[in-house]
Design an enzyme around this catalytic site. Structure first.
Site, PDB file in Angstrom:
ATOM      1  N   ARG A  54       0.829  -1.199   0.000  1.00 50.66           N
ATOM      2  CA  ARG A  54       0.000   0.000   0.000  1.00 50.66           C
ATOM      3  C   ARG A  54       0.864   1.250   0.000  1.00 50.66           C
ATOM      4  O   ARG A  54       0.537   2.255  -0.634  1.00 50.66           O
ATOM      5  CB  ARG A  54      -0.931   0.007   1.232  1.00 50.66           C
ATOM      6  CG  ARG A  54      -1.642   1.338   1.436  1.00 50.66           C
ATOM      7  CD  ARG A  54      -2.722   1.266   2.496  1.00 50.66           C
ATOM      8  NE  ARG A  54      -2.353   0.548   3.690  1.00 50.66           N
ATOM      9  CZ  ARG A  54      -1.601   1.048   4.683  1.00 50.66           C
ATOM     10  NH1 ARG A  54      -1.109   2.269   4.606  1.00 50.66           N
ATOM     11  NH2 ARG A  54      -1.348   0.314   5.748  1.00 50.66           N
ATOM     12  N   TYR A 106     -16.224  19.354 -14.625  1.00 52.96           N
ATOM     13  CA  TYR A 106     -16.684  17.973 -14.778  1.00 52.96           C
ATOM     14  C   TYR A 106     -17.670  17.635 -13.658  1.00 52.96           C
ATOM     15  O   TYR A 106     -17.488  18.019 -12.501  1.00 52.96           O
ATOM     16  CB  TYR A 106     -15.482  17.034 -14.748  1.00 52.96           C
ATOM     17  CG  TYR A 106     -15.821  15.580 -14.569  1.00 52.96           C
ATOM     18  CD1 TYR A 106     -16.696  14.933 -15.444  1.00 52.96           C
ATOM     19  CD2 TYR A 106     -15.265  14.839 -13.526  1.00 52.96           C
ATOM     20  CE1 TYR A 106     -17.013  13.594 -15.277  1.00 52.96           C
ATOM     21  CE2 TYR A 106     -15.572  13.500 -13.349  1.00 52.96           C
ATOM     22  CZ  TYR A 106     -16.448  12.893 -14.221  1.00 52.96           C
ATOM     23  OH  TYR A 106     -16.768  11.564 -14.045  1.00 52.96           O
ATOM     24  N   ASP A 178      -6.734  20.009 -14.199  1.00 55.06           N
ATOM     25  CA  ASP A 178      -7.111  18.693 -14.702  1.00 55.06           C
ATOM     26  C   ASP A 178      -6.667  18.625 -16.160  1.00 55.06           C
ATOM     27  O   ASP A 178      -7.223  19.297 -17.029  1.00 55.06           O
ATOM     28  CB  ASP A 178      -8.623  18.512 -14.582  1.00 55.06           C
ATOM     29  CG  ASP A 178      -9.093  17.116 -14.994  1.00 55.06           C
ATOM     30  OD1 ASP A 178      -8.379  16.460 -15.780  1.00 55.06           O
ATOM     31  OD2 ASP A 178     -10.172  16.699 -14.551  1.00 55.06           O
ATOM     32  N   LYS A 203      -8.434   7.398 -18.842  1.00 48.42           N
ATOM     33  CA  LYS A 203      -8.755   7.918 -20.166  1.00 48.42           C
ATOM     34  C   LYS A 203      -7.566   7.745 -21.129  1.00 48.42           C
ATOM     35  O   LYS A 203      -7.167   6.643 -21.432  1.00 48.42           O
ATOM     36  CB  LYS A 203      -9.195   9.375 -20.045  1.00 48.42           C
ATOM     37  CG  LYS A 203     -10.252   9.617 -18.959  1.00 48.42           C
ATOM     38  CD  LYS A 203     -11.498   8.764 -19.112  1.00 48.42           C
ATOM     39  CE  LYS A 203     -12.663   9.211 -18.237  1.00 48.42           C
ATOM     40  NZ  LYS A 203     -12.441   9.156 -16.800  1.00 48.42           N
TER      41      LYS A 203
END
Length: 386
Positions: A54, A106, A178, A203
């Site tokens: 982690r 967004y 972004d 994306k």
């Protein structure tokens, strides 16, 4: 490689090699998928850079170094999703703090800030970030972040990153950009003054609709230290296999973006001359309000195109349901072309808010298929929608 030799390499060379040395044990040319959850230590506290998966993982480190190198960043941190990456940044604020958003944010970003953090006392304002006076007027003593998307989702507006950074920094406010739509291939916000860059690596970075991920790139050591603490403490990290898939996708980012841009330009020009289309939103068109800014701060205009159907919502829905090559689905940035109606899909969360989307708007993620097939598909779909 030695030292900072990679900094002199071209984009495609960095995408293939930075952080991806052949495996020392086997000579494997591809970064191995390290599935181990824990790592043996020579003595308590004496380890070889890895303790627990982690906290850090060799496959993830390779991904973080690679994408940071593409963004020209000193630090990169991978997360389990784009929203997890955004949460790590927004979560640095405290009750009473304030964030400025664009009027075309967004839907997921708006939901996170308005609903999740709004309940915890974070305040927000939405303004046209292309208007310097509006931005300056929105900044308060409590403002901690200006959240920029450029090009925006789904209206494809363009924001001058350097201008926003100048205004925000004059008041001691951080700028987060972004960069999902543009990717580091087309735009590098840190070089334009941004404090942090965030990606939904689901994306274009992944590019094949087969992995979910997020990424934050920063140059400032203080931001990197805080983000690394959150990344470990919260644990919203990608799996080793996710990191492998993202590394595989990033290797071809440059060549894919070239085709995305070429196809999107052709699609935008086709739509601009179609009788069923009221308005086309694409920065590559000379009449786009942000065309000159995009030409100055980007290396291409991207693979996203939006348009307003002249027939309004019913016709927009009909067109979105009539395509054969374009697939009706959410998400974007992969090799296949996608079509959606944002007001009832990706941007449903901004309905009845100042960020509400025109129901006649259709958003296209233009893929890398043969462009003639894409144009023919849109032509027949628009004809059936009239």
């Amino acid at each position: 490689m030695s030292g900072d030799e990679w900094q002199n390499w071209g984009f495609d060379t960095r995408a293939i090699h930075v952080g991806q040395e052949p495996d020392e044990a086997t000579g494997a040319i591809t970064v191995p998928i390290h599935l181990a959850t824990t790592f043996v230590q020579a003595a308590p506290g004496r380890h070889r850079g890895f303790e627990y998966a982690r906290t850090s993982n060799p496959t993830r480190v390779a991904l973080e170094r690679c994408v940071a190198g593409l963004e020209g960043a000193r630090h990169g941190l991978a997360f389990a999703s784009g929203m997890a990456a955004e949460d790590a940044l927004v979560g640095m604020m405290h009750p009473g703090d304030h964030v400025v958003l664009g009027t075309d944010a967004y839907g997921g970003t708006f939901r996170l800030i308005h609903q999740v953090y709004g309940e915890r006392g974070i305040e927000w304002s939405a303004v046209d970030l292309a208007d310097p006076d509006a931005l300056a007027g929105a900044i308060r003593p409590e403002t901690r972040q200006v959240w920029v998307e450029t090009p925006t989702n789904p209206m494809l507006a363009v924001v001058d990153i350097a201008a926003v950074a100048d205004i925000a920094h004059a008041s001691g406010v951080d700028v987060v950009v972004d960069n999902t739509f543009a990717t580091p291939y087309l735009q590098n916000p840190l070089a334009l003054g941004a404090d942090a860059v965030v990606h939904s690596s689901t994306k274009y970075l992944g590019g094949h609709s087969d992995v979910v991920g997020g990424f934050v790139a920063v140059n400032r050591d203080d931001l990197a230290e805080r983000l690394a603490f959150v990344q470990n403490a919260v644990g919203a990290v990608p799996s080793p296999f996710d990191c492998y898939l993202l590394l595989r996708g990033v290797k071809t980012l440059g060549v894919r973006m070239d085709r995305h841009c070429d196809n999107a330009q052709a699609v935008a020009e086709f739509l601009a001359g179609h009788r069923a289309v009221e308005r086309v939103l694409y920065p590559g068109l000379a009449d786009h309000p942000g065309h000159s800014v995009a030409a100055a701060q980007m290396r291409g205009f991207g693979g996203m195109v939006s348009f307003v159907h002249a027939g309004g919502e019913p016709a927009a829905v009909a067109a979105a349901c009539a395509t054969r090559v374009f697939r009706l689905a959410e998400s974007l940035g992969a090799v296949e072309s996608l079509i959606e109606q944002p007001s009832t899909m990706t941007h449903l969360s901004v309905a009845d808010s100042p960020l509400a989307v025109d129901p006649g708007l259709v958003r296209l993620s233009v893929g890398i298929e043969s462009v003639d097939d894409l144009l023919a598909d849109l032509d027949q779909a628009l004809a059936r929608s009239q």
